[in-house]
Design a protein around this motif. Structure first.
Motif, short mmCIF file in Angstrom:
data_model
loop_
_atom_site.label_atom_id
_atom_site.label_comp_id
_atom_site.label_asym_id
_atom_site.label_seq_id
_atom_site.Cartn_x
_atom_site.Cartn_y
_atom_site.Cartn_z
N HIS A 1 -23.70 -22.90 25.70
CA HIS A 1 -23.34 -22.12 24.50
C HIS A 1 -22.44 -23.00 23.72
CE1 HIS A 1 -23.00 -18.77 21.66
NE2 HIS A 1 -21.61 -18.75 21.95
N LEU A 2 -22.93 -23.00 22.51
CA LEU A 2 -22.23 -23.88 21.40
C LEU A 2 -21.10 -22.71 20.70
CD1 LEU A 2 -24.59 -26.25 19.69
CD2 LEU A 2 -23.15 -26.62 21.61
N THR A 3 -19.99 -23.04 20.62
CA THR A 3 -18.87 -22.36 20.13
C THR A 3 -18.59 -22.63 18.55
OG1 THR A 3 -16.81 -23.18 20.42
CG2 THR A 3 -18.04 -22.05 22.45
N THR A 4 -17.68 -21.69 17.94
CA THR A 4 -17.40 -22.11 16.44
C THR A 4 -16.38 -22.93 16.47
OG1 THR A 4 -16.05 -19.87 16.52
CG2 THR A 4 -18.38 -19.89 15.57
N ARG A 5 -15.73 -23.59 17.70
CA ARG A 5 -14.93 -24.51 17.47
C ARG A 5 -15.43 -25.88 18.12
NH1 ARG A 5 -10.60 -23.98 15.48
NH2 ARG A 5 -9.46 -25.86 16.52
N GLN A 6 -16.58 -25.98 18.24
CA GLN A 6 -17.22 -27.27 18.70
C GLN A 6 -17.00 -27.44 19.92
OE1 GLN A 6 -15.27 -30.04 15.93
NE2 GLN A 6 -17.00 -30.04 14.42
N ASN A 7 -16.85 -26.62 20.89
CA ASN A 7 -16.66 -26.57 22.31
C ASN A 7 -18.32 -26.35 22.68
OD1 ASN A 7 -13.91 -26.72 22.59
ND2 ASN A 7 -13.89 -24.50 21.95
N ILE A 8 -18.48 -26.50 24.02
CA ILE A 8 -19.68 -26.02 24.82
C ILE A 8 -19.11 -24.98 25.99
CG2 ILE A 8 -20.08 -28.08 26.01
CD1 ILE A 8 -23.06 -27.33 25.89
N GLN A 9 -19.75 -24.13 26.30
CA GLN A 9 -19.22 -23.37 27.27
C GLN A 9 -20.48 -22.95 28.28
OE1 GLN A 9 -16.08 -20.66 24.72
NE2 GLN A 9 -17.95 -19.70 25.34
N TYR A 10 -20.30 -22.84 29.64
CA TYR A 10 -21.22 -22.39 30.84
C TYR A 10 -20.57 -21.24 31.30
CZ TYR A 10 -22.63 -27.41 29.84
OH TYR A 10 -23.10 -28.52 29.45
N HIS A 11 -21.49 -20.40 31.42
CA HIS A 11 -21.27 -18.97 32.31
C HIS A 11 -22.08 -19.08 33.54
CE1 HIS A 11 -21.04 -18.26 27.82
NE2 HIS A 11 -20.15 -17.55 28.07
N PHE A 12 -21.37 -18.03 34.40
CA PHE A 12 -21.92 -17.48 35.59
C PHE A 12 -21.73 -18.84 36.52
CE2 PHE A 12 -24.43 -15.21 32.67
CZ PHE A 12 -24.15 -13.75 33.12
N GLY B 1 -20.43 -11.90 23.41
CA GLY B 1 -20.04 -10.42 23.38
C GLY B 1 -19.97 -9.97 24.74
N ALA B 2 -20.43 -8.84 24.82
CA ALA B 2 -20.23 -7.93 26.22
C ALA B 2 -21.02 -8.30 27.09
CB ALA B 2 -20.38 -6.46 25.98
N TYR B 3 -21.98 -9.40 26.99
CA TYR B 3 -22.93 -9.94 28.12
C TYR B 3 -21.98 -10.61 29.21
CZ TYR B 3 -27.60 -9.27 26.05
OH TYR B 3 -28.66 -8.55 25.57
N THR B 4 -21.10 -11.25 28.71
CA THR B 4 -20.13 -12.20 29.63
C THR B 4 -18.62 -11.82 29.32
OG1 THR B 4 -20.23 -14.19 28.34
CG2 THR B 4 -21.78 -14.05 30.01
N CYS B 5 -18.24 -11.76 28.21
CA CYS B 5 -16.67 -11.73 27.86
C CYS B 5 -16.20 -10.31 28.27
CB CYS B 5 -16.54 -11.84 26.28
SG CYS B 5 -14.87 -12.08 25.81
N ASN B 6 -14.73 -10.42 28.87
CA ASN B 6 -14.13 -9.48 29.28
C ASN B 6 -13.88 -8.40 27.96
OD1 ASN B 6 -14.04 -9.61 32.03
ND2 ASN B 6 -12.50 -11.22 31.96
#
Length: 531
Positions: free
Chosen positions: A87-98, A416-421
């Motif tokens: 997932h690309l963020t608005t700060r030019q990062n990429i995130q992985y979940h789970f 959002g609430a899919y993954t974020c506390n």
């Protein structure tokens, strides 16, 4: 053969990762309490999720620039660690979940193999330094800010000063003359390229931020010469480190120092620190950065020729979908004969297959680099004009040839609430519904509008800066908790190019948000005034 500098950097990174592995194992064994492990974990860009036992892993992309080899590695991480997606963020990062905590150190080593890191992607540090994705190619560019962004990012990494600030600290660079590509006004330091009397430098603003209380950055300097840029930035960070609120996390950002003490007080104290740096020294400009850091390549690859892409006839195809894509997603570069292609990434979500395909397109048809934009899209640059049909066909095969980049249907959201506390609503559901709702509008003034939505008031999707913004909240209706969104209108930029924050209109049930947007747009079309 890697240089001694790169070898030493790699040894440092590998040692850090193994320290993380040991700490994680001790935590999982119950030898370290959560309160002690959490700040250590978050400092490495590893966040807990709503789901127990798994982590969100954030990878920094300094200056928003990736090599094609790095993108291939990000694809591997998506497939092996991230359930097949990033997932690309608005700060030019990429995130992985789970990602299970026990696997995080392994993921970090795979990142380090190509010069990427998640060190200080979270916690009270200088976060990822962002830069305009059009740097080096924009026709209205003042000068290329990428070398400055990557050196500032590397200079502040692993420093005592920047490793435990009162709160997170954000820096953004922009080199364009006619547009704001990195939203410098909502950063703790915003830097815009300026040339004065033939000397390169930067216009510096400080103290911006969003969250529940949006604040526009204020002018510190009209011109900072390039050789004093790092000194000036360090002086600002020093003042924040001394006077930021360490007792109240909700009032700890730099913007609160600005709000409570004023810009003149800040200027006075920054001058004191700046004078001390000039007299006694401070953080030094790095002589070099590691291979791959901020897309740096000591030996840039030759421009591609498109040999590995599907073969089509050059020029216009007469295909309406292709023509629409060219109109909205393709821009001529300042380099004659080349175009930059904006790859529209739906809400920032990419699969491993897509990442791998993008790496192939970049290396065979472009300059071997992939640029990340703060609107969760990607740029592929140095595409020869006669290769555009091939690139379009390759993107279409990847499901990434949607037109409308930067238009109203190009919705920005957080998970959002899919993954974020902290998430209160499932923002990506809203994003998909609004995208489908606004596609019906062909009015040119409507198409120029923007939609951004966050799952809570923290503004990860910059909802305050959109024409139509949303952030999640909850209300009780007949004794039941019902997801709602606070709707904001009118964010963006005024006619002078100044940041304008949206005005809160009302809180609406999540299921009625598409209807609310339709009503607003229909009213806008019916009642707007000329100009």
């Amino acid at each position: 053969m890697r240089s001694e500098f790169d070898q030493q950097h790699d040894r440092t990174v590998r040692e850090e990762i193994e320290v993380f592995r040991r700490k994680a194992e001790e935590f999982l064994a119950g030898e370290i309490p959560e309160d002690e492990f959490r700040p250590f974990r978050v400092k490495h860009g590893i966040y807990g999720q709503r789901q127990p036992g798994v982590q969100m892993v954030r990878c920094k992309v300094p200056g928003g620039l990736l090599t094609s080899r790095q993108v291939e590695q990000l694809a591997r991480i998506a497939d092996e660690f991230g359930g097949g997606r990033g997932h690309l963020t608005t700060r030019q990062n990429i995130q992985y979940h789970f990602v299970p905590l026990v696997r995080v150190a392994g993921l970090m080593h795979v990142l380090a193999d190509v010069g990427l890191t998640n060190r200080e992607a979270g916690y009270n540090t200088v976060r990822n330094v962002t830069a305009c994705p059009w740097s080096g190619i924009a026709r209205d560019e003042v000068f290329d800010v990428r070398p400055y962004a990557r050196k500032v990012a590397y200079a502040f990494l692993r420093q005592d000063l920047t490793g435990n600030l009162p709160r997170k600290f954000k820096i953004a660079f922009d080199g364009c003359a006619g547009q704001d590509c990195t939203a410098g006004a909502i950063n703790d330091i915003g830097l815009r390229a300026v040339v004065r009397d033939g000397v390169r430098g930067f216009r510096m603003v400080i103290g911006g931020g969003l969250g529940p209380l949006p604040t526009e950055a204020q002018l510190l300097d009209e011109f900072v010469p390039e050789e004093r840029l790092l000194n000036r930035c360090e002086a600002v960070v020093r003042v924040f480190n001394q006077y930021g609120n360490r007792d109240n996390k909700n009032k700890a950002r730099m913007k609160f120092v600005l709000r409570e003490r004023g810009i003149e007080w800040l200027k006075e104290h920054i001058e004191i620190e700046y004078a001390d740096i000039l007299a006694n020294g401070g953080i030094a400009w790095p002589a070099q950065v590691p291979e791959g850091f901020g897309g740096y390549l000591s030996e840039p690859q030759p421009l591609g020729d498109g040999a590995l892409l599907p073969v089509l006839n050059a020029g216009r195809t007469g295909d309406a979908a292709y023509d629409a894509w060219v109109e909205t997603n393709v821009e001529h570069q300042k380099q004659t004969g080349y175009a930059a292609v904006t790859v529209r990434v739906d809400q920032g979500n990419l699969t491993g297959v897509q990442l791998r395909g993008l790496a192939r397109i970049s290396s065979t048809a472009g300059d071997g680099l992939v640029r990340v934009a703060i609107r969760q899209n990607l740029l592929l640059a140095f595409i020869p004009l006669d290769l555009l049909p091939r690139v379009y066909a390759a993107l279409r095969d990847l499901g990434l040839a949607e037109p409308g980049a930067g238009r109203i249907e190009d919705v920005v959201t957080c998970p959002g609430a899919y993954t974020c506390n902290l998430g209160l609503t499932k923002t990506m559901d809203l994003g998909a519904a609004l995208r489908d709702t606004v596609r019906q509008y062909t009015d040119s003034q409507v198409q120029r509008l923007s939609i951004k939505a966050s799952g809570c008031p923290n503004a990860c999707s910059h909802h305050w800066t959109a024409d139509l913004g949303f952030f999640g909240n909850v209300r009780k209706v007949d004794g039941k908790v019902v997801p709602h969104y606070q709707m904001l209108l009118g964010g963006g930029y005024d006619e002078r190019g100044m940041m304008r924050f949206g005005v809160a209109v009302q809180s609406i049930p999540a299921r009625l948000a598409p209807q609310a947007v339709t009503r607003v747009l229909d009213h806008f079309i019916a009642h707007r005034q000329p100009g």
